[in-house]
Design an enzyme around this catalytic site. Structure first.
Site, PDB file in Angstrom:
ATOM      1  N   ASN A   1      29.524  94.828-118.966  1.00 43.44           N
ATOM      2  CA  ASN A   1      30.823  95.358-118.815  1.00 43.44           C
ATOM      3  C   ASN A   1      30.871  96.334-117.689  1.00 43.44           C
ATOM      4  OD1 ASN A   1      33.358  95.988-119.116  1.00 43.44           O
ATOM      5  ND2 ASN A   1      33.409  96.338-121.543  1.00 43.44           N
TER       6      ASN A   1
ATOM      7  N   ARG B   1      32.358  90.733-118.344  1.00 44.46           N
ATOM      8  CA  ARG B   1      33.549  91.045-118.629  1.00 44.46           C
ATOM      9  C   ARG B   1      34.610  91.070-117.393  1.00 44.46           C
ATOM     10  NH1 ARG B   1      36.277  94.938-122.806  1.00 44.46           N
ATOM     11  NH2 ARG B   1      38.482  94.317-122.676  1.00 44.46           N
TER      12      ARG B   1
ATOM     13  N   HIS C   1      43.250  92.189-122.919  1.00 46.58           N
ATOM     14  CA  HIS C   1      42.455  92.282-124.346  1.00 46.58           C
ATOM     15  C   HIS C   1      41.998  90.999-124.787  1.00 46.58           C
ATOM     16  CE1 HIS C   1      43.966  96.695-124.979  1.00 46.58           C
ATOM     17  NE2 HIS C   1      42.604  96.488-124.590  1.00 46.58           N
TER      18      HIS C   1
ATOM     19  N   GLU D   1      34.079  91.830-128.450  1.00 45.41           N
ATOM     20  CA  GLU D   1      34.198  91.093-127.086  1.00 45.41           C
ATOM     21  C   GLU D   1      32.858  90.555-126.484  1.00 45.41           C
ATOM     22  OE1 GLU D   1      35.740  94.603-126.906  1.00 45.41           O
ATOM     23  OE2 GLU D   1      37.710  94.001-125.901  1.00 45.41           O
TER      24      GLU D   1
END
Ligand code: ADP
Length: 400
Positions: free
Chosen positions: A9, A94, A182, A380
């Protein structure tokens, strides 16, 4: 030989990563989490394993992690040493924006990367950093499979009317529409619904992802119906430093009377507003809850009020509500904020179980509550790791 998958990320000043090991039945086991933050400034490299043992905690000389490329090189070199005889199978990223076309995670190739670069104007503060990490890893290890998972993808199921702004049509065709964000968090929450209560799978749900960034998502039968973030992650709720919904005429006024240009407005709306701007104290909810300052109280009041208003709007979009789920740093940890939000939404028939809420239990509503109310820790990284494993497995089967 141990097999590993890594989730990355990459933000503007930090690159976070999570290492997963595949056990003998190909289940994903979290192995360690790490990050380099302060990129280009005062970089700090930390890694902690799943048992909580600190494996790395090093300040790096600023010229060593000067940019994303250098930072990825440091992480990759450490990873190779860490997994030693093991094999790094693939890396998942991500990526904030998948635009209109990437509704699913995708194996990255030259075409995909080019497509994602074209989306930089839609998410200029996030997308370039996500892509810089992908490119850096491609240069170091061109044969390593990399997969992109998008924060926008979960919302691709929304109807056209939900996505449209009332602007001339050609702007919509150009991509000026609501995307929502999100999505990986909402996907995770949706995936655990059957374990909470089997009836939730087909229910009308609002998930409140309340962290530094904050949004609500209306979900029906596991699909996103509407969400508070729109064209950008600025829209909707009051956030740590972002303003949320604002009358566009305020921006015109600021341009005309404060001489602000796009960059100045961007800084104001993304970094100086929200809880920080209203309180003048902090963007950190913990600091505001602990403060006696009236401005801190006002910031919290506004945060909760806006959530209450938006919950009402999403209930209208859903045509009713069966469950409310809290997640994100504030949603998972602040019983006070949860209680205030539930109080504001009492008209819906929410009855909070005070004790369960104070203990941050999973189910925090009473048996008499019309709406079951939950606290669920989001994950996530796990969503990305699962997509990564699926795509990696399919690709390997195709090759064999
Ligand atoms: P991000 O959006 O950056 O991933 P997080 O989901 O980690 O953010 O949430 C960060 C927010 O959670 C901060 O505002 C922090 O103050 C808040 N938070 C964390 N723990 C608590 C707590 N115990 N009480 C209130 N707020 C908390």
């Amino acid at each position: 030989m141990n097999k590993f998958l890594v989730v990355i990320n990459a933000g503007s000043s930090s690159i976070k990563f999570a290492i997963y090991r595949l056990d003998s039945s190909s289940q994903l086991i979290v192995d360690a989490n790490g990050q380099i933050d302060g990129i280009g400034n005062q970089p700090n490299f930390t890694v902690t394993n799943q048992q909580g043992v600190v494996l790395v905690d090093n300040m790096l000389p600023s010229n060593e992690a000067a940019d994303h490329k250098a930072t990825i090189s440091i992480i990759y070199a450490w990873l190779l040493e860490y997994i030693a005889e093991g094999e790094l199978l693939a890396v998942g990223h991500r990526v904030v924006h998948g635009g209109q076309h990437y509704a699913e995670p995708v194996l990255i190739d030259t075409k995909v990367l080019n497509d994602l670069e074209k989306l930089i104007p839609l998410a200029p503060l996030h997308q370039p950093h996500n892509l810089a990490a992908i490119r850096a890893l491609q240069e170091i290890m061109p044969t390593l499979p990399q997969v992109a998972c998008f924060d926008t993808a979960f919302h691709c199921t929304q109807s056209e009317v939900t996505k449209r702004f009332a602007l001339p049509r050609h702007f919509f065709d150009e991509g000026i529409r609501r995307y929502g964000f999100h999505g990986l968090s909402y996907e995770y929450i949706t995936s655990v619904l059957p374990t909470l209560d089997p009836t939730l799978e087909r229910a009308r749900i609002i998930v409140a992802h309340l962290g530094n960034g904050a949004s609500l998502c209306a979900i029906h039968k596991g699909r996103s119906v509407a969400t508070t973030m729109g064209f950008s992650p600025l829209d909707g709720l009051v956030m740590g430093t972002r303003c949320g919904t604002i009358d566009p005429a305020v921006l015109l006024y600021l341009m005309d009377h404060h001489g602000m240009d796009a960059r100045a407005l961007e800084h104001l709306l993304y970094y100086e507003s929200g809880l920080l701007g209203v309180s003048g104290i902090s963007n950190d909810m913990r600091a505001l809850v602990a403060s006696d300052d009236p401005y801190a109280k006002e910031a919290i009041e506004l945060f909760v009020y806006r959530i209450g208003r938006e919950i009402g709007s999403l209930v209208a979009a859903l045509g009713g509500l069966d469950a409310l789920i809290f997640t994100g740093g504030i949603g998972e940890h602040s019983n006070e904020i949860r209680a205030n939000i539930c109080q504001q939404s009492m008209w819906l028939g929410i009855k909070l179980n005070k004790q369960a809420n104070e203990n941050s239990s999973k189910l925090i509503s009473t048996p008499h509550s019309t709406i079951s109310t939950w606290v669920i820790r989001t994950d996530e990284n796990l969503v990305i790791a699962k997509h990564l494993l699926n795509i990696y497995t399919k690709e390997t089967e195709l090759k064999n």
